[in-house]
Structure formats: C-alpha cells, structure tokens
Design an enzyme around this catalytic site. Structure first.
Site, mmCIF file in Angstrom:
data_model
loop_
_atom_site.group_PDB
_atom_site.id
_atom_site.type_symbol
_atom_site.label_atom_id
_atom_site.label_comp_id
_atom_site.label_asym_id
_atom_site.label_seq_id
_atom_site.Cartn_x
_atom_site.Cartn_y
_atom_site.Cartn_z
ATOM 1 N N CYS A 101 -6.772 -43.388 -18.257
ATOM 2 C CA CYS A 101 -7.761 -43.511 -17.178
ATOM 3 C C CYS A 101 -7.636 -44.998 -16.958
ATOM 4 C CB CYS A 101 -9.007 -42.623 -17.544
ATOM 5 S SG CYS A 101 -9.716 -43.697 -19.017
ATOM 6 N N ARG A 106 -12.140 -41.711 -20.611
ATOM 7 C CA ARG A 106 -11.647 -40.253 -20.051
ATOM 8 C C ARG A 106 -10.447 -39.700 -20.857
ATOM 9 N NH1 ARG A 106 -12.144 -41.476 -13.617
ATOM 10 N NH2 ARG A 106 -11.803 -43.711 -14.725
#
Length: 141
Positions: A101, A106
C-alpha cells in the site's frame, strides 16, 4: 481564563454493558497467526523485491487514485476493501505474492487476511510505496 461549572456529589453507578459476542474459531485462528509471526513479520525490503521482481505477483491494495500517482511495473491494483471480492484475480494460494500500500499498514492487514485464508507465500512490502520511492526504485506513472 475559562471557568466551567463544577458538579459535586457522587456520580451514578456505572451500568454494566453486555459482553461482546466472540467467534471462538476466528479468535483462535487470529491468536494462532499472531503467535506464530516470524522475525520481520512477513515483510520484504524494497531492494530485495527489486532484485527479483519477476519472481513475485505484485498486489497493490491502494485506491485507484493512489495507484494512478505511480506504481511498480506489473502490479495488480485491487483496493484493500475489494480484496475478498477479487480473489479470482490472484494466482493460486502457494504462488509468491508481495502486497503493498502507501505506507505498509493496509498491506499488512491484507497480507494477514490472505495468510489466514490459506495463502502461504505472501509478504508485505515494508514501508509500502513510500519506502519504494525513498529507495529511488522505478515507478510507472
């Protein structure tokens, strides 16, 4: 000087809430996963990824807008909130995958979720695209 009212006396006793319902199987699977994390927490450094890009499927879980600002050549863009609806776009569960990410958060969440459903060779790019660009590695724009 701001003056606020002062309330004196004894506050009402706190009311007990309802305990959350816990899915024991999921809690047990999460506990087993977290207890078995190796040193490095399944991360790969940008230089190590760049050394052999062709070995990995690159899974970029940033938003399409973030992806449009620059990505690693050959990356598949599946936003993290669409990951489970898009598993058909991933190789088999034993294939080497690097997830990333912007900063690594994430990617770590996605990596953990995929490992918990059986993906066995998935790593998170430590520091995400921020680390990749800081290392001055190639970016497609």
């Amino acid at each position: 000087k701001l003056e606020l009212p002062v309330v004196t006396g004894t506050p009402e006793a706190a009311a007990a809430g309802e305990a959350p319902k816990v899915d024991e199987a999921r809690l047990s699977a999460l506990d087993a996963f977290l207890s078995a994390l190796p040193d490095g927490f399944y991360t790969i450094k940008p230089a190590d990824l760049n050394a052999d890009l062709t070995k990995f499927t690159i899974l970029d879980v940033r938003t399409p807008e973030e992806f449009a600002n620059g990505y690693i050549e050959g990356a598949i863009n599946i936003p993290v909130n669409e990951l489970f609806a898009s598993l058909d776009k991933l190789p088999d569960k034993a294939a080497p995958i690097v997830i990333l990410c912007q900063s690594g958060h994430r990617g770590a969440v996605g990596m953990m979720a995929l490992r918990m459903i059986g993906y066995t060779d998935i790593s998170n790019l430590g520091g995400g695209m921020n680390a990749w660009t800081a290392a001055e590695l190639p970016v497609v724009k």
